[in-house]
Design a protein around this motif. Structure first.
Motif, PDB file in Angstrom:
ATOM      1  N   MET A 148       0.808  -3.967  -1.564  1.00  0.00           N
ATOM      2  CA  MET A 148      -0.408  -4.078  -0.744  1.00  0.00           C
ATOM      3  C   MET A 148      -0.354  -5.310   0.161  1.00  0.00           C
ATOM      4  O   MET A 148      -0.967  -5.326   1.231  1.00  0.00           O
ATOM      5  CB  MET A 148      -1.636  -4.160  -1.658  1.00  0.00           C
ATOM      6  N   HIS A 208     -10.084  -0.615  -5.169  1.00  0.00           N
ATOM      7  CA  HIS A 208      -8.753  -0.040  -4.951  1.00  0.00           C
ATOM      8  C   HIS A 208      -8.517   1.183  -5.839  1.00  0.00           C
ATOM      9  O   HIS A 208      -7.819   2.121  -5.439  1.00  0.00           O
ATOM     10  CB  HIS A 208      -7.675  -1.094  -5.214  1.00  0.00           C
ATOM     11  N   GLU A 235      -5.813   3.513  -3.914  1.00  0.00           N
ATOM     12  CA  GLU A 235      -4.737   2.647  -3.432  1.00  0.00           C
ATOM     13  C   GLU A 235      -3.925   2.072  -4.588  1.00  0.00           C
ATOM     14  O   GLU A 235      -2.803   1.624  -4.401  1.00  0.00           O
ATOM     15  CB  GLU A 235      -5.325   1.495  -2.609  1.00  0.00           C
TER      16      GLU A 235
END
Length: 346
Positions: free
Chosen positions: A179, A304, A309
């Motif tokens: 990330m 997230h 993600e």
């Protein structure tokens, strides 16, 4: 269940201090009784335990007081203690009410009397799997967050290596690195785990350290330009090889050294001069020192998770009586993902 009721209470107690490799026989399951009643004058709670976290550091607390490293030893004959998820069933604490879901240090038993509930964290997101609070939203997740972001201060484009990368902490460190825009490589102890790192968690590369005869060569193959950040979970020979491959001004966050927990003779590290010549910063940390930042961590990771993600893999064992085997299995590399034990489902 009624306050004052007496109920059976299964538990796991430490049978004897560990000498060498942890064995199931070092622990024993037993059944006692518990009265669902807080002693008069205590600001305590009684919780029903739902999930137990199996964590490598627990082995350090199973050593005798004379041999224990930093962490206070468990008491032989007493219930073992670790992180877990629970439901409050009796409360004399102003901030916790019956029915609240919490995580923190609890006994390896069905019901625990928590004499100092200030150390329990109330669960703010029960819409997510409660088991996540033993891992990605609990102590291991917080460990990954503090070690990577606070200690290593990553920058986009840096080269990151994570040992024990498929475990409770490592899988999250790798995803944090991606990330951030880093190149990340992980090591693990089986081909199945290597595939998990690549296919599930998005690592750029990974290797099975058990198949590598020369760890230094393996790291040079994966990092021809060297390593900027090493997240240390293993120690021993892996740390020695990493020191040879660190770049100038690299950072090493050391949260554990699992290869050294079950051995009668600790391994030496021979390449420490690299810390001087490469101007490295190596810092050990204990996550309990950083819980003031827990809520900001929790909200970041929850977002997230909800946006998909970040993903997380758990290795779940059913039944309190299976907890000793589950803990021993950590040190044999039997778990794939975060190891936890189901005591009861709400």
């Amino acid at each position: 269940m009624a306050e004052g009721e007496v109920r059976p209470n299964k538990k796991v107690v430490l049978r004897n201090y560990v000498n060498g490799f942890l064995q199931e026989s070092d622990m024993v399951a037993a059944t006692d009784t518990v009265r669902l009643e807080v002693p008069h004058g205590w600001t305590a709670v009684i919780v029903k335990n739902l999930y137990l976290s199996c964590d490598p550091y627990m082995c350090l607390r199973m050593a005798s007081p004379e041999e224990s490293i930093e962490f206070p030893s468990f008491v032989v004959g007493s219930v073992m203690i670790g992180y877990g998820v629970s439901k409050v069933v009796v409360s004399r604490h102003k901030d916790l009410k019956v029915g609240d879901l919490v995580w923190g240090m609890i006994g390896w038993e069905e019901y625990s009397l928590i004499s100092d509930p200030d150390f329990l964290m109330k669960i703010n997101h029960p819409e997510l799997p409660l088991s996540y609070y033993t891992g990605i939203l609990g102590m291991p997740g917080m460990t990954a967050y503090i070690g990577f972001y606070e200690l290593c201060a990553p920058k986009k484009g840096e080269f990151v290596f994570v040992s024990a990368a498929s475990g409770a902490v490592g899988q999250l460190v790798g995803q944090f690195a991606k990330m951030t825009g880093c190149y990340v490589v992980g090591s693990a102890g089986s081909d199945e785990k290597v595939n998990l790192l690549m296919e599930k968690f998005g690592f750029d590369d990974a290797f099975n350290y058990k198949k590598e005869q020369d760890l230094n060569a393996a790291l040079k193959r994966c990092f021809p330009e060297g390593i900027d950040i090493y997240f240390e979970n293993v120690g021993g020979a892996m740390l020695d090889a990493v020191l040879l491959n660190m770049r100038i001004s690299g950072r090493i966050a050391a949260c554990g050294m699992i290869s050294q927990y079950n051995t009668e003779k600790l391994e030496g590290v021979h390449n420490l001069m690299n810390i001087v010549t490469k101007r490295l910063r190596m810092e050990g940390f204990v996550v309990a020192d950083h819980y003031s930042k827990y809520r900001e961590f929790e909200e970041m990771v929850v977002q997230h998770l909800k946006s998909k993600e970040i993903t997380y893999v758990e290795d779940i064992t059913e039944g309190l009586e299976s907890a000793p085997a589950a803990l021993v299995g950590l040190f044999k590399g039997q778990n794939v993902g975060k190891k936890l034990v189901v005591v009861a489902r709400e």
